[in-house]
Design an enzyme around this catalytic site. Structure first.
Site, short mmCIF file in Angstrom:
data_model
loop_
_atom_site.label_atom_id
_atom_site.label_comp_id
_atom_site.label_asym_id
_atom_site.label_seq_id
_atom_site.Cartn_x
_atom_site.Cartn_y
_atom_site.Cartn_z
N THR A 46 51.57 29.85 49.16
CA THR A 46 52.27 31.11 49.40
C THR A 46 52.11 31.63 50.83
O THR A 46 52.78 32.58 51.21
CB THR A 46 51.78 32.19 48.42
OG1 THR A 46 50.35 32.29 48.52
CG2 THR A 46 52.15 31.81 46.99
N HIS A 51 42.59 32.04 52.38
CA HIS A 51 41.74 33.09 52.91
C HIS A 51 40.38 33.06 52.22
O HIS A 51 40.12 32.22 51.34
CB HIS A 51 42.40 34.46 52.78
CG HIS A 51 42.87 34.80 51.39
ND1 HIS A 51 42.00 35.11 50.36
CD2 HIS A 51 44.11 34.86 50.84
CE1 HIS A 51 42.66 35.37 49.26
NE2 HIS A 51 43.96 35.22 49.51
N HIS A 54 39.71 32.42 48.58
CA HIS A 54 39.80 31.08 48.00
C HIS A 54 38.51 30.27 48.18
O HIS A 54 38.37 29.18 47.61
CB HIS A 54 40.93 30.28 48.68
CG HIS A 54 42.30 30.83 48.44
ND1 HIS A 54 43.00 31.54 49.38
CD2 HIS A 54 43.10 30.77 47.34
CE1 HIS A 54 44.18 31.89 48.89
NE2 HIS A 54 44.26 31.44 47.65
N LYS A 88 49.70 40.65 39.42
CA LYS A 88 50.77 41.23 40.24
C LYS A 88 51.59 42.23 39.43
O LYS A 88 51.84 42.03 38.25
CB LYS A 88 51.70 40.12 40.77
CG LYS A 88 50.97 39.07 41.60
CD LYS A 88 50.46 39.65 42.89
CE LYS A 88 49.79 38.61 43.76
NZ LYS A 88 48.53 38.12 43.20
N ARG A 92 56.71 37.81 42.94
CA ARG A 92 56.50 37.35 44.30
C ARG A 92 57.84 37.06 44.97
O ARG A 92 58.80 36.68 44.31
CB ARG A 92 55.67 36.05 44.31
CG ARG A 92 54.21 36.22 43.93
CD ARG A 92 53.50 34.89 44.10
NE ARG A 92 52.12 34.93 43.67
CZ ARG A 92 51.10 35.29 44.43
NH1 ARG A 92 51.33 35.69 45.66
NH2 ARG A 92 49.86 35.27 43.96
N GLN A 181 51.62 25.34 34.51
CA GLN A 181 50.22 25.14 34.86
C GLN A 181 49.51 24.34 33.77
O GLN A 181 48.69 23.47 34.07
CB GLN A 181 49.52 26.49 35.06
CG GLN A 181 48.06 26.33 35.51
CD GLN A 181 47.41 27.64 35.89
OE1 GLN A 181 48.09 28.60 36.23
NE2 GLN A 181 46.09 27.69 35.84
N ASP A 202 40.64 35.27 36.57
CA ASP A 202 41.98 35.71 36.20
C ASP A 202 42.85 34.56 35.72
O ASP A 202 43.92 34.78 35.15
CB ASP A 202 42.65 36.42 37.39
CG ASP A 202 42.77 35.54 38.62
OD1 ASP A 202 42.01 34.55 38.73
OD2 ASP A 202 43.61 35.84 39.48
N LYS A 237 37.95 44.48 47.36
CA LYS A 237 38.26 43.11 46.99
C LYS A 237 37.76 42.16 48.07
O LYS A 237 37.94 42.39 49.26
CB LYS A 237 39.77 42.94 46.80
CG LYS A 237 40.17 41.59 46.23
CD LYS A 237 41.65 41.55 45.94
CE LYS A 237 42.05 40.19 45.34
NZ LYS A 237 43.49 40.12 45.02
N LYS A 240 39.37 41.16 51.81
CA LYS A 240 40.36 42.11 52.28
C LYS A 240 39.70 43.10 53.24
O LYS A 240 38.63 43.64 52.96
CB LYS A 240 40.98 42.88 51.11
CG LYS A 240 41.80 42.00 50.17
CD LYS A 240 43.06 41.49 50.83
CE LYS A 240 43.92 40.71 49.84
NZ LYS A 240 45.15 40.19 50.46
N THR A 241 40.33 43.33 54.38
CA THR A 241 39.83 44.29 55.36
C THR A 241 40.97 45.22 55.76
O THR A 241 42.11 45.04 55.34
CB THR A 241 39.31 43.58 56.63
OG1 THR A 241 40.42 42.99 57.31
CG2 THR A 241 38.30 42.50 56.27
#
Length: 417
Positions: A46, A51, A54, A88, A92, A181, A202, A237, A240-241
């Site tokens: 995606t 990041h 992962h 989500k 997407r 999946q 998740d 999270k 995330k910044t």
């Protein structure tokens, strides 16, 4: 999950805090001791880079190989065309085939830092589910695979149930994601004898769908293992910044900024992150965890060095650490700070401080820069700046650059060319 295991892999996973959910723990523990096992994790394409979020999954594959087993990296060239609805509130954005392919090629590079690829019995392998998913015919899929799925159960999966409870749109396209999946697991069992799928918590429902499908279609005994969804001690999270995601690709986030992300870890997270995101021995981690007061900074530097070394190499980690020491401990200017080049003509005409900070990646909008200026955290060439209308010019260039700082820990060099 606290449990005693006999296999090396599950012992490492348990000791380092990777295990959240595990199906048939005794069966998997036994299978891991019988010989080389194959396991996989899927990564959709995606974005051009993975990041920090992962990294837990990548580290699991690393330890799987280090304990004598064969990891399979599954690139989601096929599933990315649908989009995983998990977590989500809206669909997407659908990507073009060319963008997906470009993202896939870019993402693949990071895995060579963590895994050994080859043709050996324990060497890692990388596959793309587009290879089989794009060849499926819809009627055949419904008849051969869809008949094993219960819509009643699918509606109870978190990825579907939570979206429906919030009365958010869920397309038929996304609803089918767990079917594909699950089918991936069957294909990887057939092709690579994969008997373990791993992922974040998740993904638990989706992975179990694959376990069940493998049993129904192939009579296979398959396993599932998920990790906790990570948040920092402050509740944010992981990865995330304010500036966005902490990317693993140096083209999207410099090794220096990556090092700084780990150096700025909350005191309460240091021990946990050392276990999850480094390969340091547990006795060394125990020593670092025990540090208190100002000495906790030594543990944070050890975390930053080790984590950066894994992703960008030891040389970049050393350069980042040295640059940080020059900037923070000696007040010097380091050429290893992130550098953004701009045409010299723009400085000749005058470059507004708001635009400069946004272009340097220190803020996402002019409004954010204004707030930082009012808060007193903006400095230019180490001097405080309180004028949001200030224009940067060639007179501001020192030693070939203009140093832009946000607070005490974020610095970018603006270099006219």
């Amino acid at each position: 999950m606290s449990q005693s295991f006999s296999s090396d892999f599950l012992s490492v996973m348990s000791e380092r805090g990777f295990i959240h959910q595990l199906s048939d723990a005794d069966g998997l523990d036994a299978a891991l001791q019988e010989g080389t096992l194959a396991a996989y994790i899927g990564f959709d394409c995606t974005a051009p880079s993975l990041h920090v979020g992962h990294l837990v999954q990548i580290m699991m594959l690393h330890w799987f190989q280090q304990t004598g087993h064969r990891p399979v990296v599954l690139m989601g060239g096929g599933t990315t065309r649908i989009g995983d609805p998990t977590g989500k509130d809206e669909s997407r954005k659908l990507l073009t085939d060319d963008v997906i392919e470009a993202n896939k090629l870019s993402i693949q590079r990071v895995f060579s830092r963590f895994l050994t690829f080859g043709d050996g019995s324990r060497d890692a392998k990388m596959l793309d589910n587009a290879e089989w998913l794009l060849e499926l015919r819809y009627i055949d899929l419904l008849r051969d695979v869809g008949r094993y799925f219960s819509v009643n159960q699918m509606l109870q999966r978190d990825s579907v149930r939570l979206r429906l409870e919030r009365e958010q749109h869920l397309s038929l396209l996304e609803f089918n994601y767990m079917v594909l999946q699950g089918y991936d697991y069957v294909e990887l069992f057939r092709r690579e004898a994969c008997r373990l799928q791993m992922g974040g918590s998740d993904q638990w429902g989706n992975i179990l769908s694959g376990v069940d499908l493998g049993r129904r279609m192939e009579g296979a005994s398959l396993f599932a293992l998920t990790t906790p969804l990570l948040a920092t001690a402050s509740g944010a999270k992981m990865g995330k910044t304010e500036a966005g995601a902490v990317w693993l690709d140096a083209a999207m986030l410099s090794p220096y900024d990556y090092w700084q992300f780990w150096r700025n870890t909350d005191d309460a997270d240091v021990g946990r992150f050392l276990k999850l995101f480094t390969t340091l021995p547990m006795d060394e981690i125990a020593r670092l965890e025990a540090l208190e007061g100002a000495e906790i900074n030594d543990a944070k530097k050890a975390l930053a060095n080790a984590a950066t070394g894994l992703v960008h190499g030891d040389l970049e980690a050393v350069k980042a650490a040295d640059a940080a020491q020059l900037v923070f401990e000696q007040g010097s200017l380091s050429s290893d700070l992130p550098t953004v080049e701009i045409p010299a003509s723009r400085l000749g005409d005058g470059l507004g401080v708001l635009a400069a900070y946004v272009e340097a990646g220190l803020a996402s909008s002019n409004g954010e820069v204004r707030r930082h200026i009012k808060g007193g955290s903006v400095r230019i060439n180490d001097a405080p700046s309180s004028d949001e209308r200030r224009m940067l010019g060639l007179d501001d260039v020192q030693d070939g650059v203009i140093k832009l700082s946000l607070g005490k820990k974020k610095h970018v060099l603006l270099k006219p060319v």
